[in-house]
Design an enzyme around this catalytic site. Structure first.
Site, PDB file in Angstrom:
ATOM      1  N   HIS A  57     101.077  44.318 101.752  1.00  0.00           N
ATOM      2  CA  HIS A  57     101.572  45.378 101.048  1.00  0.00           C
ATOM      3  C   HIS A  57     100.811  45.522  99.939  1.00  0.00           C
ATOM      4  O   HIS A  57     100.860  46.375  99.188  1.00  0.00           O
ATOM      5  CB  HIS A  57     102.947  45.390 101.140  1.00  0.00           C
ATOM      6  CG  HIS A  57     103.502  46.637 101.304  1.00  0.00           C
ATOM      7  ND1 HIS A  57     103.157  47.745 102.059  1.00  0.00           N
ATOM      8  CD2 HIS A  57     104.807  47.193 100.819  1.00  0.00           C
ATOM      9  CE1 HIS A  57     103.778  48.861 101.925  1.00  0.00           C
ATOM     10  NE2 HIS A  57     104.744  48.306 101.365  1.00  0.00           N
ATOM     11  N   ASN A  97     108.267  51.734  96.614  1.00  0.00           N
ATOM     12  CA  ASN A  97     108.965  52.730  96.922  1.00  0.00           C
ATOM     13  C   ASN A  97     109.166  53.812  95.686  1.00  0.00           C
ATOM     14  O   ASN A  97     109.506  55.079  95.922  1.00  0.00           O
ATOM     15  CB  ASN A  97     110.010  52.541  97.734  1.00  0.00           C
ATOM     16  CG  ASN A  97     109.992  51.778  99.011  1.00  0.00           C
ATOM     17  OD1 ASN A  97     108.790  51.665  99.286  1.00  0.00           O
ATOM     18  ND2 ASN A  97     110.901  51.382  99.484  1.00  0.00           N
TER      19      ASN A  97
END
Length: 187
Positions: free
Chosen positions: A20, A66
């Protein structure tokens, strides 16, 4: 021309080597190749410099993935950079490991970082560089996979693949998205 180059990742040592965080790794390699250093500023680590005749602002958001849109919007506004000159480097499970896809706009494809950026910018019309991390995980285990580390074999190949991504970012800044897409998509 001024460009905002954003690498998505999560802060903290526990995430540093995860799939990620490939956006952070691409920006680190770009900074090293361009002799740019980072300093901690509002919403992230910022590097300022030039790639030939292009002025660049490199951003590694200090928000979690996020919530990356807050940092992107802030720095785009502060530096007065048009959305067409923002490039977001991000991991993509839909692409095989190491594949690169540049796009001038598009959907978030389920990526929460891209979803938040689109919400904060008010549009999905901003360029992105998707770096393939593959999808070799059992059903229901995507989160563990993206927050996991690359295999030793992939880690050995990463420097070459990241160098290609860095060259793609440079092409975006110097030649524009269309030429960069022709030169680097499917490479």
């Amino acid at each position: 021309m001024k460009y905002l180059i954003v690498g998505l990742g999560n802060i903290g040592n526990e995430y540093a080597a995860t799939r990620h965080n490939i956006g952070f790794r691409i920006l680190d390699a770009l900074a090293k190749a361009s002799n740019i250093s980072f300093s901690t500023e509002r919403y992230g680590d910022i590097g300022r410099g030039r790639i030939k005749n292009a002025q660049v602002v490199l951003l590694k958001p200090s928000t979690f993935m996020n919530l990356s849109g807050n940092a992107v919007r802030y720095w785009a506004d502060k530096e007065k950079i048009d959305k067409s000159r923002i490039l977001v480097c991000v991991d993509d499970v839909a692409l095989p490991f190491g594949a690169i896809r540049l796009k001038p706009s598009g959907s978030d494809a389920g990526h929460n970082g891209l979803k938040n950026i689109a919400a904060m910018l008010g549009t999905q019309a901003y360029p992105r560089l998707r770096f393939g991390i593959g999808n070799d995980y059992p059903r229901g285990c995507q989160i563990d996979y993206v927050l996991g580390c690359f295999t030793p074999e992939q880690e050995a190949e990463l420097p070459t693949r990241i160098d290609i991504a860095v060259d793609a970012v440079k092409a975006f800044c110097l030649e524009g998205i269309d030429k960069a897409m022709c030169g680097f998509n499917n490479k």
